[in-house]
Design a protein around this motif. Structure first.
Motif, PDB file in Angstrom:
ATOM      1  N   ASN A  91       0.689  -1.250  -0.269  1.00  0.00           N
ATOM      2  CA  ASN A  91      -0.137  -0.103  -0.039  1.00  0.00           C
ATOM      3  C   ASN A  91       0.887   0.727  -0.027  1.00  0.00           C
ATOM      4  N   THR A  92       2.132   1.227   0.065  1.00  0.00           N
ATOM      5  CA  THR A  92       2.636   1.970  -0.046  1.00  0.00           C
ATOM      6  C   THR A  92       2.684   3.089  -1.910  1.00  0.00           C
ATOM      7  N   THR A  93       2.326   4.536  -1.256  1.00  0.00           N
ATOM      8  CA  THR A  93       2.141   4.624  -2.751  1.00  0.00           C
ATOM      9  C   THR A  93       1.837   6.443  -2.137  1.00  0.00           C
ATOM     10  N   VAL A  94       1.579   6.490  -3.535  1.00  0.00           N
ATOM     11  CA  VAL A  94       1.265   8.443  -3.070  1.00  0.00           C
ATOM     12  C   VAL A  94      -0.343   8.437  -3.423  1.00  0.00           C
ATOM     13  N   TYR A  95      -1.944   8.997  -2.310  1.00  0.00           N
ATOM     14  CA  TYR A  95      -2.648   9.164  -2.720  1.00  0.00           C
ATOM     15  C   TYR A  95      -3.302  10.213  -3.177  1.00  0.00           C
ATOM     16  N   TYR A  96      -4.461   9.996  -3.742  1.00  0.00           N
ATOM     17  CA  TYR A  96      -5.302  11.032  -4.532  1.00  0.00           C
ATOM     18  C   TYR A  96      -5.935  11.615  -4.652  1.00  0.00           C
ATOM     19  N   CYS A  97      -7.110  12.575  -3.560  1.00  0.00           N
ATOM     20  CA  CYS A  97      -8.728  12.383  -3.705  1.00  0.00           C
ATOM     21  C   CYS A  97      -9.234  12.913  -4.939  1.00  0.00           C
ATOM     22  N   ARG A  98     -10.068  12.468  -5.674  1.00  0.00           N
ATOM     23  CA  ARG A  98     -10.680  13.308  -6.833  1.00  0.00           C
ATOM     24  C   ARG A  98     -12.177  13.324  -6.326  1.00  0.00           C
ATOM     25  N   ILE A  99     -12.484  15.052  -6.677  1.00  0.00           N
ATOM     26  CA  ILE A  99     -14.002  15.356  -6.919  1.00  0.00           C
ATOM     27  C   ILE A  99     -14.852  15.132  -7.735  1.00  0.00           C
ATOM     28  N   SER A 100     -15.742  14.440  -8.446  1.00  0.00           N
ATOM     29  CA  SER A 100     -16.058  15.307  -9.810  1.00  0.00           C
ATOM     30  C   SER A 100     -16.711  15.502  -9.665  1.00  0.00           C
ATOM     31  N   SER A 101     -17.289  16.876 -10.222  1.00  0.00           N
ATOM     32  CA  SER A 101     -18.959  17.369  -9.967  1.00  0.00           C
ATOM     33  C   SER A 101     -19.395  17.318 -11.722  1.00  0.00           C
ATOM     34  N   GLU A 102     -20.935  16.405 -10.754  1.00  0.00           N
ATOM     35  CA  GLU A 102     -21.802  16.671 -11.873  1.00  0.00           C
ATOM     36  C   GLU A 102     -22.810  17.513 -11.900  1.00  0.00           C
ATOM     37  N   SER A 103     -22.765  18.599 -11.321  1.00  0.00           N
ATOM     38  CA  SER A 103     -23.319  19.912 -11.457  1.00  0.00           C
ATOM     39  C   SER A 103     -23.005  20.734 -12.399  1.00  0.00           C
ATOM     40  N   ASN A 104     -21.358  20.876 -12.835  1.00  0.00           N
ATOM     41  CA  ASN A 104     -20.618  21.806 -13.957  1.00  0.00           C
ATOM     42  C   ASN A 104     -19.030  20.721 -14.666  1.00  0.00           C
ATOM     43  N   GLY A 105     -20.009  19.759 -14.405  1.00  0.00           N
ATOM     44  CA  GLY A 105     -18.632  18.128 -15.055  1.00  0.00           C
ATOM     45  C   GLY A 105     -17.256  18.834 -15.455  1.00  0.00           C
ATOM     46  N   THR A 106     -16.789  18.763 -13.854  1.00  0.00           N
ATOM     47  CA  THR A 106     -14.733  19.075 -13.405  1.00  0.00           C
ATOM     48  C   THR A 106     -14.962  17.942 -12.514  1.00  0.00           C
ATOM     49  N   ASN A 107     -13.223  18.282 -13.039  1.00  0.00           N
ATOM     50  CA  ASN A 107     -12.401  16.860 -12.068  1.00  0.00           C
ATOM     51  C   ASN A 107     -12.025  17.676 -11.074  1.00  0.00           C
ATOM     52  N   TYR A 108     -11.632  17.419  -9.950  1.00  0.00           N
ATOM     53  CA  TYR A 108     -10.531  17.957  -9.390  1.00  0.00           C
ATOM     54  C   TYR A 108     -10.238  17.090  -8.797  1.00  0.00           C
ATOM     55  N   TRP A 109      -8.533  17.261  -8.469  1.00  0.00           N
ATOM     56  CA  TRP A 109      -7.934  16.694  -7.906  1.00  0.00           C
ATOM     57  C   TRP A 109      -6.794  17.181  -6.748  1.00  0.00           C
ATOM     58  N   GLY A 110      -6.177  16.506  -6.481  1.00  0.00           N
ATOM     59  CA  GLY A 110      -5.298  17.140  -5.094  1.00  0.00           C
ATOM     60  C   GLY A 110      -4.215  16.714  -5.845  1.00  0.00           C
ATOM     61  N   LYS A 111      -3.586  17.439  -4.598  1.00  0.00           N
ATOM     62  CA  LYS A 111      -1.798  16.747  -5.108  1.00  0.00           C
ATOM     63  C   LYS A 111      -1.284  16.140  -4.460  1.00  0.00           C
ATOM     64  N   GLY A 112      -1.762  15.114  -3.658  1.00  0.00           N
ATOM     65  CA  GLY A 112      -1.353  13.466  -3.503  1.00  0.00           C
ATOM     66  C   GLY A 112      -0.997  14.146  -1.736  1.00  0.00           C
ATOM     67  N   THR A 113      -0.914  12.899  -0.969  1.00  0.00           N
ATOM     68  CA  THR A 113      -0.697  12.537  -0.058  1.00  0.00           C
ATOM     69  C   THR A 113       0.669  11.335  -0.194  1.00  0.00           C
ATOM     70  N   GLN A 114       1.397  11.287   0.510  1.00  0.00           N
ATOM     71  CA  GLN A 114       2.821  10.289   0.987  1.00  0.00           C
ATOM     72  C   GLN A 114       1.645   9.049   1.575  1.00  0.00           C
ATOM     73  N   VAL A 115       2.033   7.639   1.659  1.00  0.00           N
ATOM     74  CA  VAL A 115       1.981   6.709   2.866  1.00  0.00           C
ATOM     75  C   VAL A 115       2.806   5.498   2.590  1.00  0.00           C
ATOM     76  N   THR A 116       3.426   5.523   3.445  1.00  0.00           N
ATOM     77  CA  THR A 116       4.907   4.552   3.613  1.00  0.00           C
ATOM     78  C   THR A 116       4.292   3.421   4.645  1.00  0.00           C
ATOM     79  N   VAL A 117       4.211   1.973   4.181  1.00  0.00           N
ATOM     80  CA  VAL A 117       3.642   0.953   5.278  1.00  0.00           C
ATOM     81  C   VAL A 117       5.362   0.526   5.535  1.00  0.00           C
ATOM     82  N   SER A 118       5.911   0.744   6.768  1.00  0.00           N
ATOM     83  CA  SER A 118       6.805  -0.201   6.636  1.00  0.00           C
ATOM     84  C   SER A 118       7.029  -1.642   7.275  1.00  0.00           C
ATOM     85  N   SER A 119       8.098  -3.012   6.961  1.00  0.00           N
ATOM     86  CA  SER A 119       7.638  -3.862   7.473  1.00  0.00           C
ATOM     87  C   SER A 119       8.511  -3.929   8.764  1.00  0.00           C
TER      88      SER A 119
END
Length: 119
Positions: A91-119
Motif C-alpha cells: 500500500n506504500t504509494t501516493v494517494y490522490y483525492c478526486r472530486i467530480s462535480s456532476e453539476s459543472n462536469g469538472t474533475n478536481y484533483w489534490g496534489k497527493g499524500t504519501q503513505v509509506t508502510v514499513s515492515s
C-alpha cells in the motif's frame, strides 16, 4: 477550488492511517452532489482507483482493499476521508483525492499524500 489532502505518513505494517481531503473554495451544493474518489499511483504507472463514493453515498472499493479501507464524507466540512486499516507494504504509494462535480462536469484533483508502510 483546491483539494488539500492530509494524513499520510509512515506506519508499520498492520497499522492504520486516515487520509483527509478538504475541498477548499467549493460550494457546499457542488460538493454534496459530486462523486468522491481516492486513487493510488505508483511511480511509472497509471493512477488506480482505490475507493469511490457515488453521489448517494454508495461506496465501492478495489478488490485489494475491500474490508480494510473505508471511504466516507462530511458534507458540512466538505471533506472526504479514507480510513486505511491493516496496511501492507504494497500500500506504500501516493494517494490522490478526486472530486467530480456532476453539476459543472469538472474533475478536481489534490496534489497527493504519501503513505509509506514499513515492515
Amino acid at each position: 477550488v483546491q483539494l488539500v489532502e492530509s494524513g499520510g505518513g509512515l506506519v508499520q505494517a498492520g497499522g492504520s492511517l486516515r487520509l483527509s481531503c478538504t475541498a477548499s473554495g467549493m460550494i457546499l451544493s457542488v460538493f454534496s452532489s459530486s462523486t468522491k474518489s481516492w486513487y493510488a499511483q505508483v511511480p511509472g504507472k497509471q493512477r488506480e482507483l482505490v475507493a469511490h463514493m457515488a453521489t448517494d453515498g454508495t461506496p465501492t472499493y478495489a478488490d485489494s482493499v475491500k474490508g480494510r479501507f473505508t471511504i466516507s464524507r462530511d458534507n458540512n466540512r466538505k471533506r472526504v476521508y479514507l480510513q486505511m486499516n491493516s496496511l501492507k507494504r504494497i500500500n506504500t504509494t501516493v494517494y490522490y483525492c478526486r472530486i467530480s462535480s456532476e453539476s459543472n462536469g469538472t474533475n478536481y484533483w489534490g496534489k497527493g499524500t504519501q503513505v509509506t508502510v514499513s515492515s
